[in-house]
Scaffold this motif. Structure first.
Motif, PDB file in Angstrom:
ATOM      1  N   LEU A   1     -10.567  -1.359   6.280  1.00  0.00           N
ATOM      2  CA  LEU A   1      -9.491  -0.945   7.239  1.00  0.00           C
ATOM      3  C   LEU A   1      -8.195  -0.702   6.669  1.00  0.00           C
ATOM      4  O   LEU A   1      -7.735  -0.218   5.605  1.00  0.00           O
ATOM      5  CB  LEU A   1      -8.507  -2.374   7.691  1.00  0.00           C
ATOM      6  N   VAL A   2      -7.776   0.784   7.778  1.00  0.00           N
ATOM      7  CA  VAL A   2      -6.795   1.241   7.324  1.00  0.00           C
ATOM      8  C   VAL A   2      -4.933   1.168   7.782  1.00  0.00           C
ATOM      9  O   VAL A   2      -5.585   0.799   9.427  1.00  0.00           O
ATOM     10  CB  VAL A   2      -6.671   2.957   7.598  1.00  0.00           C
ATOM     11  N   LEU A   3      -4.458   0.047   7.675  1.00  0.00           N
ATOM     12  CA  LEU A   3      -2.548  -0.361   8.193  1.00  0.00           C
ATOM     13  C   LEU A   3      -1.819   0.475   7.800  1.00  0.00           C
ATOM     14  O   LEU A   3      -1.436   1.040   6.622  1.00  0.00           O
ATOM     15  CB  LEU A   3      -3.321  -1.765   7.729  1.00  0.00           C
ATOM     16  N   GLY A   4      -0.718   0.358   9.427  1.00  0.00           N
ATOM     17  CA  GLY A   4       0.717   0.777   8.825  1.00  0.00           C
ATOM     18  C   GLY A   4       1.475   0.144   8.430  1.00  0.00           C
ATOM     19  O   GLY A   4       1.370  -0.776  10.128  1.00  0.00           O
ATOM     20  N   CYS A   5       2.071  -0.260   8.007  1.00  0.00           N
ATOM     21  CA  CYS A   5       3.195  -2.239   7.700  1.00  0.00           C
ATOM     22  C   CYS A   5       4.360  -1.761   7.566  1.00  0.00           C
ATOM     23  O   CYS A   5       5.003  -0.706   8.083  1.00  0.00           O
ATOM     24  CB  CYS A   5       2.599  -2.460   6.707  1.00  0.00           C
ATOM     25  N   GLN A   6       4.710  -2.964   8.411  1.00  0.00           N
ATOM     26  CA  GLN A   6       6.733  -2.795   8.515  1.00  0.00           C
ATOM     27  C   GLN A   6       7.116  -4.055   8.832  1.00  0.00           C
ATOM     28  O   GLN A   6       5.443  -5.153   8.666  1.00  0.00           O
ATOM     29  CB  GLN A   6       6.669  -2.537   9.590  1.00  0.00           C
ATOM     30  N   GLU A   7       8.424  -4.985   8.302  1.00  0.00           N
ATOM     31  CA  GLU A   7       9.241  -6.072   8.256  1.00  0.00           C
ATOM     32  C   GLU A   7       8.106  -6.855   9.681  1.00  0.00           C
ATOM     33  O   GLU A   7       7.653  -5.892  10.924  1.00  0.00           O
ATOM     34  CB  GLU A   7       9.684  -6.078   7.944  1.00  0.00           C
ATOM     35  N   PRO A   8       7.951  -7.802   9.238  1.00  0.00           N
ATOM     36  CA  PRO A   8       8.209  -9.064   8.285  1.00  0.00           C
ATOM     37  C   PRO A   8       6.724  -8.872   7.432  1.00  0.00           C
ATOM     38  O   PRO A   8       6.059 -10.287   7.489  1.00  0.00           O
ATOM     39  CB  PRO A   8       9.008 -10.512   8.979  1.00  0.00           C
TER      40      PRO A   8
ATOM     41  N   THR B   1      -7.668 -10.912   9.800  1.00  0.00           N
ATOM     42  CA  THR B   1      -6.469 -10.974  10.626  1.00  0.00           C
ATOM     43  C   THR B   1      -4.962 -10.449  10.848  1.00  0.00           C
ATOM     44  O   THR B   1      -4.269 -10.509   9.617  1.00  0.00           O
ATOM     45  CB  THR B   1      -5.999 -12.751  11.437  1.00  0.00           C
ATOM     46  N   LEU B   2      -4.765  -9.975  12.066  1.00  0.00           N
ATOM     47  CA  LEU B   2      -3.107  -9.279  12.115  1.00  0.00           C
ATOM     48  C   LEU B   2      -2.693  -8.820  13.422  1.00  0.00           C
ATOM     49  O   LEU B   2      -3.396  -9.296  14.071  1.00  0.00           O
ATOM     50  CB  LEU B   2      -3.818  -7.377  11.426  1.00  0.00           C
ATOM     51  N   ALA B   3      -1.612  -8.711  13.020  1.00  0.00           N
ATOM     52  CA  ALA B   3      -0.450  -9.043  14.500  1.00  0.00           C
ATOM     53  C   ALA B   3       0.346  -7.347  14.377  1.00  0.00           C
ATOM     54  O   ALA B   3       0.885  -7.212  13.232  1.00  0.00           O
ATOM     55  CB  ALA B   3       0.395 -10.269  14.244  1.00  0.00           C
TER      56      ALA B   3
ATOM     57  N   VAL C   1       1.340  -2.619  11.809  1.00  0.00           N
ATOM     58  CA  VAL C   1       0.966  -4.238  11.156  1.00  0.00           C
ATOM     59  C   VAL C   1       2.539  -5.012  10.954  1.00  0.00           C
ATOM     60  O   VAL C   1       3.217  -4.875   9.783  1.00  0.00           O
ATOM     61  CB  VAL C   1      -0.078  -3.826  10.223  1.00  0.00           C
ATOM     62  N   MET C   2       2.221  -6.104  11.576  1.00  0.00           N
ATOM     63  CA  MET C   2       3.561  -7.058  10.993  1.00  0.00           C
ATOM     64  C   MET C   2       2.718  -9.049   9.743  1.00  0.00           C
ATOM     65  O   MET C   2       4.047  -9.133   9.915  1.00  0.00           O
ATOM     66  CB  MET C   2       4.053  -7.599  11.898  1.00  0.00           C
ATOM     67  N   LYS C   3       2.284  -8.589  10.658  1.00  0.00           N
ATOM     68  CA  LYS C   3       0.767  -9.895   9.965  1.00  0.00           C
ATOM     69  C   LYS C   3      -0.150  -9.484   9.500  1.00  0.00           C
ATOM     70  O   LYS C   3      -1.095  -9.074  10.129  1.00  0.00           O
ATOM     71  CB  LYS C   3       1.527 -10.469  10.603  1.00  0.00           C
TER      72      LYS C   3
END
Length: 245
Positions: free
Chosen positions: A170-177, A152-154, A141-143
């Motif tokens: 929700l469970v989200l794995g995140c990264q930049e940006p 709302t995610l990108a 997930v970047m946003k």
């Protein structure tokens, strides 16, 4: 909103890595540890969401006491409290089971973590946690924006990006940006000392994988300098030796 941020305790990217016990264990002697860089992005976005929407941010780490300085740093960045599950995170399934147990007991609206750790790079814990809890999981997930109970995610997909909406939890794995790393200020460092860090014992869980042997990457080969006028020689070497074209 209750947000849980799962962090890893990983060797600094500049650390020199060696192994012990016949190359079956990492030699921790002299190694500087940090919060996993992808986890730093997740933590930063969680703190921003708390500031925007209210609520609380809890940091969770599966690991032993040597990770406490990194947990305190997360508290200094803006988390409200922390939980350390006192167990060696021996594999992804075991780690996910510990996270899912805590999450099920405390009913978090949002569970954030890095897309992967930078030591084992398995990138599967978020998916396992989502499956164990029976809630959706997305990565990388970047946003991320929250409106009420809708996120709302990108995220990155093959060949492009995808924007979608989903209902919490929700469970989200995140990264930049998704956010920018936050550096603790003096006030945060001082208040982190008084924030609760609860150490709990692990629940029973299966360990499905174990390392047989570690090895370092092959050393870099010698560098060949090709004069600019000898382009044909360079192309030949790229084809026959480097095999990149």
């Amino acid at each position: 909103m209750k947000i849980l941020v799962c962090i890893t305790n990983v060797p600094d990217t500049t650390a020199k890595i060696t192994f012990t016990d016949n190359d079956t264990k990492l030699n921790k002697a002299g190694v500087q540890y940090i919060i996993g860089p992808y986890d730093d992005y997740a933590l930063a976005r969680a703190v921003e969401l708390k500031e925007q929407l209210g609520g609380s941010v809890t940091v969770l780490h599966v690991g032993e006491a040597d990770a406490d300085p990194q947990i305190r740093k997360a508290l200094a960045i803006g988390a409200d409290d922390a939980i350390r599950i006192n167990a060696d995170p021996v594999d992804s399934y075991f780690t996910a089971a510990q996270i899912a147990h805590v999450a099920a007991e405390n009913k978090y609206d949002l569970i954030l973590m890095g897309r992967e750790s930078i030591d084992f790079n398995s990138g599967v814990v978020h998916g396992l946690v989502g499956e164990m809890l029976g809630i959706p999981s997305y990565s990388p997930v970047m946003k991320l924006d929250i409106d009420g109970t809708t996120a709302t995610l990108a995220r990155e997909i093959d060949g492009g990006k995808e924007t979608l909406s989903a209902s919490l939890p929700l469970v989200l794995g995140c990264q930049e940006p998704i956010s920018e790393w936050k550096i603790p200020n003096m006030r945060g460092i001082m208040t982190a000392r008084t924030k609760p860090l609860n150490v709990v014992e692990p629940v029973s869980g299966e360990v499905l994988t174990s390392p047989e042997k570690y090895s370092l990457p092959a050393p870099k080969g010698a560098c060949k300098m090709i004069p600019a006028a000898e382009a044909e020689t360079l192309i030949k070497l790229l084809r026959t030796e480097a095999k990149v074209i």
